[in-house]
Enzyme design. Sequence first.
Site, mmCIF file in Angstrom:
data_model
loop_
_atom_site.group_PDB
_atom_site.id
_atom_site.type_symbol
_atom_site.label_atom_id
_atom_site.label_comp_id
_atom_site.label_asym_id
_atom_site.label_seq_id
_atom_site.Cartn_x
_atom_site.Cartn_y
_atom_site.Cartn_z
ATOM 1 C CG ASP A 1 -2.078 0.860 1.295
ATOM 2 O OD1 ASP A 1 -1.933 1.726 0.388
ATOM 3 O OD2 ASP A 1 -2.788 0.840 2.303
ATOM 4 C CD GLU A 57 17.454 -10.729 13.124
ATOM 5 O OE1 GLU A 57 16.692 -10.769 14.129
ATOM 6 O OE2 GLU A 57 17.513 -9.567 12.357
ATOM 7 C CB CYS A 110 -5.050 -9.743 0.664
ATOM 8 S SG CYS A 110 -4.692 -8.614 2.438
ATOM 9 C CB SER A 111 -10.418 -9.584 2.589
ATOM 10 O OG SER A 111 -11.299 -8.679 3.238
ATOM 11 N N GLY A 112 -7.888 -7.621 4.473
ATOM 12 C CA GLY A 112 -7.134 -7.268 5.853
ATOM 13 C C GLY A 112 -6.873 -8.590 6.624
ATOM 14 N N GLY A 113 -5.915 -9.321 5.655
ATOM 15 C CA GLY A 113 -5.541 -10.649 6.165
ATOM 16 C C GLY A 113 -6.375 -11.679 5.282
ATOM 17 C CG ASP A 145 -13.910 -17.230 -0.422
ATOM 18 O OD1 ASP A 145 -14.030 -17.631 -1.782
ATOM 19 O OD2 ASP A 145 -14.097 -16.256 -0.063
ATOM 20 N NE ARG A 168 -6.437 0.130 6.471
ATOM 21 C CZ ARG A 168 -5.413 -0.194 5.869
ATOM 22 N NH1 ARG A 168 -5.452 -0.613 4.509
ATOM 23 N NH2 ARG A 168 -4.390 -0.468 6.403
HETATM 24 C C1 GLA Z 1 -4.344 -5.070 4.631
HETATM 25 C C2 GLA Z 1 -3.581 -6.288 4.222
HETATM 26 C C3 GLA Z 1 -2.008 -5.689 4.984
HETATM 27 C C4 GLA Z 1 -1.661 -4.557 4.083
HETATM 28 C C5 GLA Z 1 -2.600 -3.424 4.352
HETATM 29 C C6 GLA Z 1 -2.175 -2.216 3.600
HETATM 30 O O1 GLA Z 1 -4.521 -4.875 6.207
HETATM 31 O O2 GLA Z 1 -3.989 -7.354 5.040
HETATM 32 O O3 GLA Z 1 -1.268 -7.150 4.575
HETATM 33 O O4 GLA Z 1 -1.483 -4.768 2.742
HETATM 34 O O5 GLA Z 1 -3.939 -3.794 4.036
HETATM 35 O O6 GLA Z 1 -2.923 -1.254 3.963
#
Ligand code: GLA
Length: 732
Positions: free
Chosen positions: A366, A613, A525-528, A533, A442
């Site tokens: 993002d 690391e 992806c949708s907020g993780g 599904d 959001r």
């Molecule tokens: C969501 C995604 C994150 C990231 C943010 C960016 O939360 O799950 O991995 O991409 O948006 O805003």
Amino acid sequence: MAIRIKDNVFTLQTKNSTYQMKADDKGILLHTYYGKKTDETDYSYMISMADRGFSGNIYEAREDRTYSLDFLPQEFPVCGSGDYRVDCLHADLGEGVNDCLMFFDSYRTYPGKYSLEGLPAMFASQEEADTLEILLKDNQEEVYLHLLYGVYENYDIITRAAVIENRTDREVRLSRVLSACLDMDHDGMDLIHFYGRHAGEREMERISLFHGITELRSTRGTSSHQHNPFVILADKNTTEEEGNCYGCSLLYSGGFHMQAEVDQFHQTRLVMGMDDSDFTWSLLPGESFVTPEAAFAFSSQGLARLSHCYHDGFQGSLIRSSWKNKRRPILVNNWEATYFDFNGDKLLKIAKEAAELELDMLVLDDGWFGKRDNDDSGLGDWFVNEKKLGCSLKELVDQVNGMGLMFGLWFEPEMISEDSDLYRNHPEWAMVVPGRKPIKGRAQLVLDMTRKDVLDYVKERLFSIMDSANIQYIKWDMNRSVAAAYSALLPRERQGELRHRYVLGLYEVLEELLQRYPDLLLEGCSGGGGRFDAGMLYYAPQIWCSDNTDAIERLNIQYGTSFGYPMSSVSAHVSVCPNHQNGRVTPFKTRGICAMQGTFGYELDLSRMTEAEKEEAREQIHTFKERYRLFQFGDYYRITSPLENRDFTAWEYADKDGTEAYLGVIYTDLHGNPAAQSVKFRGLLPEGRYQMWKDKEPAGIYTGAALMNGGILLPVPVENYDSCQIYVRLEE
Ligand code: GLA
């Protein structure tokens, strides 16, 4: 052909299961058997008929008061038939009441698998699956119901979908159309389901069904973090290794509705389909309505075997990307590394480190477009912010490619910020009820994906960015739930169609994107993992599993996800500590082992890693590249449950021919004077002799029988959240 038909008895045979239904002498399509493989006997002899008080009789039963749909097992129960249990169809055929009754009309079969217009569905060659289509018709009106069955003999999967066709000359109004019903003649079953929240998705829960209705649903316009459209019905004594269980997975990314009812005669019914809250659909003369597909599987050998049906079935016949058989790129994503605070130089610094570590791809998350330095603005303005990057996107991508890395980009195409040029120019493109204040999530609004002009804009922006540079991966995000939605183009009486039309619009864009760029790797992806599904898997072979990157909380999330989805679809990254979501500190090694449970990557500023690391990361990357065949295509076993075993979690990948296996172990507690801990392998050849390595150190030779029956002792953990990897291979 896996479909046998005799005297209107339809028997679907897979390798280890049998599914049967029968159009009886009244024309009702009864469900007569689903379970362990058996012969083609007409199992309707097992249905008990009796004159039951307050269970009405359809007129076609004439004087027979023992015939009632209130207790008969059916393939597609409908409202208005005298069946008071949960059902699949509420259709107003024109009188203002939901009253229809579907009778057998005809059937056809063909080799190969049906497809569903505009919706994701499992696919197959003519050899891999067979289709049965049963046509039912309302007893009065020209309203038809096509019941579709896809039979995958090898995967032990049977898919179902329904199509309602209006051949009358007036409107039919639908207010509930689910995809499938599964009736069983007994009670006492457990329901296994996967609930959660943002940053805590797909927590497994096993409950006993009671007399009454248990329901799970998402009304959020997406499949959601809160519930998942995959459930299991299991006998009480079913474990990972033994016992009967049935899975039902809905291939749909919008809201869904699952109900499980135990009725007055101790029978169990499961129905599954799209969310019917606020749903209406106006079916005009000549039109059809297609439901999403539901994929059923049965295992008489416990939950691990049930998961393998879905893992193999979805890997083989749902995921269709050109990436499906290739090793997935190990990527570094800059989100947790920089959030919005980056420029071209910072990204190139991360890329340089990534190239040195021999990673495969840099993903720019993002903040690269419009005015987007925080999450309050910019969504919709999909124009590259060259000032922020310090160069064009092509220049950036070329430099990244020049380092030997692929390049991927984040998008959130379904959204619009109020503070965006797009909103200033097209406020009517946001799904907002006229004259009312929107619900924000959001700080953003949802684009009206039912509109052609919106879809055209989204496609034009996506394609133009795709064409401007060598982009090989897209992370397709969706960061809020749909609420108080309204479409300016739909008439008032059709607003109930909005949410489903939204999903159809989304699928249209995804389909066109993939047709145009067939080699693109799409990550959902949708907020993780809020839209994790089986519908999404048709487009995106991998999905960001959760915004929670803590290795210990991920154990639960990945455990739950593994029941219904292949591990190659579970996107998992190593991130920094203290972890950004919960502040926990875990060893770098443990974070790597946890992320290798899925599709592997990093999400931290590589340029800030210590030498130690980096050394560890090199080792992890090497292991993943070396073992990816096992991780992507092996049989996955949940060796322990993180919900039951508080001391450690273990899982295993075994090669399908039993030649090698990998065991991951993460300790979740420490004890003074600890008791010995052991695990047993699965999926090996009993008579084989296996060389074992613990964390790359040779650790003896054992027979498969010993490893599976005796097991192995685990090393004693020496620090908090310690971990180990155990690998066995047949001796040469
Ligand atoms: C969501 C995604 C994150 C990231 C943010 C960016 O939360 O799950 O991995 O991409 O948006 O805003």
